[in-house]
Design an enzyme around this catalytic site. Structure first.
Site: not given
Length: 148
Positions: A22, A66, A116
């Site tokens: 998770h 999530d 990035y």
């Protein structure tokens, strides 16, 4: 062979998806993304023959997004002044909607260099053969509940 696992998911990626917990993140990187350099501290899985949409579709069949964060999916924003069309974003939103009731509301975005930096923290970077520009997507893994 396994039942219920999309054939596009190679054994290496299936193992990685199982290992992730998770809050861990994975990147679906387009063909122009510096997957190897950004993923130096991650597991890089090469899926060069496949597009981002088919990879996302397969992953979402086994990977919960999530639910404890507002935006478990993150796109790379276009560089200011870049006029390239991004129809892949709509495809991603439609695919996410099939697996998450928040649909497009589950998708956020980050400026290119911030993306990035976030991608450098990912558990896994999938190097795809996607040729669409700005087709990079970060997914945050959620919880599999007892009812699932």
């Amino acid at each position: 062979m396994l039942k219920g696992i999309p054939k596009i998911i190679p054994p290496e990626l299936l193992k990685v998806l199982c290992e992730m917990g998770h809050g861990d993140q994975l990147v679906i990187a387009d063909g122009n993304f510096p997957a190897e350099s950004i993923g130096k501290n991650a597991i890089v899985v090469r899926m060069d023959g496949h597009g981002g949409d088919e990879i996302l579709k397969a992953i979402l069949t086994v990977f919960p997004l999530d639910t404890y964060v507002d935006k478990p999916a993150t796109l790379m924003e276009k560089v200011p002044g870049d006029t390239v069309a991004t129809p892949i974003w709509d495809v991603y939103a439609d695919l996410i909607k099939e697996h998450d009731e928040r649909g497009a509301d589950a998708i956020g975005s980050l400026e290119r260099f911030a993306f990035y930096e976030q991608a450098r923290k990912a558990y896994c970077v999938i190097a795809s053969g996607e040729s669409a520009q700005y087709a990079n997507l970060i997914l945050q893994k959620g919880v599999v509940f007892n009812a699932e």
